[in-house]
Design an enzyme around this catalytic site. Structure first.
Site, PDB file in Angstrom:
ATOM      1  N   GLY A 166      47.241  38.186  45.268  1.00 16.17           N
ATOM      2  CA  GLY A 166      46.965  37.504  44.008  1.00 16.17           C
ATOM      3  C   GLY A 166      47.747  38.061  42.828  1.00 16.17           C
ATOM      4  CB  CYS A 167      49.031  36.564  39.750  1.00 13.32           C
ATOM      5  SG  CYS A 167      50.499  35.945  40.560  1.00 13.32           S
ATOM      6  CB  ILE A 168      44.076  37.882  38.533  1.00 14.03           C
ATOM      7  CG1 ILE A 168      44.674  36.522  38.145  1.00 14.03           C
ATOM      8  CG2 ILE A 168      43.156  38.377  37.459  1.00 14.03           C
ATOM      9  CD1 ILE A 168      45.464  36.520  36.871  1.00 14.03           C
TER      10      ILE A 168
END
Lengths: 105, 168
Positions: free
Chosen positions: A103-105
């Site tokens: 993920g990016c978060i």
């Protein structure tokens, strides 16, 4: 893919140094990987993060986002960054023996 | 003459790494603010030093009363695939905003206030733009507590020295 011998056990790693088979993991291996990452001795707080990541990986096939991690493992953001300085998501995932977070978060 | 023996083996170059980013957020729409926040948080996750500089309408992202009320702009955005005439209808922006927020929640993107807190707790620094603060007659009290200080453009460049600057 590479292999490394830790505690007389052969462990498989991908090209970026993440374990490819999380079932090969043990706390001794975590300790050896933590040493490599410059984290030093693992405490109960480190394991609160590691155990949550492994549980999440087992259930969902991928590690948690930092947001989920801090909300549900009981380790707040500030502490997480202190426990795994210099990039908590990847370092913790590597030590937990799971794949690189997606993920990016 | 044989020169091949003179050639030293190419030194194995260590992979170049970004060490610091200073991100300017200048727009006050939802889609104008989030990319900068995601990039700042992502930088901290990788152990990269991160500064956020909020200027002009971007400042709304750190104004306590406004930060969670940012809206998606439905007019003048061809990527919305909606004629601007429809975009101006009452409720369109609110509708697009709630749709987007729902999708963001699904992939674990937090609301603005929580995201700002996350970035700050992760060691990122947040600054407001002095010129904008003066222009809109704002005071430190209007901002969320995570804002470190209100700084000038000069201060910003000083702080950004030695790193990358990203304008959004």
């Amino acid at each position: 893919m590479t292999t490394k011998t830790i505690n007389d056990q052969t462990i498989d790693f991908d090209d970026e140094g993440f374990m490819t088979d999380y079932t090969q993991w043990s706390t001794e291996i975590a300790a050896a990987l933590a040493e490599e990452e410059g984290i030093g001795t693992l405490t109960d707080r480190h394991f609160a993060v590691i155990d949550f990541m492994r549980k999440e990986f087992e259930e969902k096939g991928s590690g948690p986002s930092i947001r989920r991690l801090t909300k549900e493992s009981g380790v707040p953001t500030k502490e997480l960054y202190q426990l795994f300085p210099g990039g908590p998501a990847k370092k913790a995932a590597r030590i937990a023996g799971i794949k690189k977070p997606q993920g990016c978060i | 003459m044989n020169t091949s023996t003179l050639e030293a083996p190419a030194p194995t170059k260590e992979k170049e790494r970004i060490k610091k980013v200073s991100i300017i957020i200048s727009k006050g729409s939802l889609e104008g603010v989030y990319p900068g926040l995601i990039m700042a948080n992502g930088a901290r996750m990788e152990g990269i030093e991160a500064n956020l500089f909020f200027t002009f309408f971007g400042l709304e992202a750190v104004i306590q009363k406004k930060m969670n009320k940012l809206k998606v702009a439905t007019v003048g955005n061809p990527a919305m695939h909606m004629p601007s005439l429809i975009g101006i209808l009452p409720g369109m922006s609110a509708f697009a905003t709630s749709m987007m927020k729902k999708e963001m929640e699904k992939i674990d993107i937090p609301p603005v206030d929580e995201f700002i807190e996350m970035i700050s707790d992760a060691g990122g620094h947040l600054y407001g733009c002095k010129a904008t603060v003066d222009m809109f007659h704002l005071t430190k009290k209007d901002f969320c507590p995570q804002v470190d200080s209100i700084i000038t453009v000069g201060d910003f460049y000083e702080m950004a020295a030695g790193g990358e600057i990203i304008f959004t």
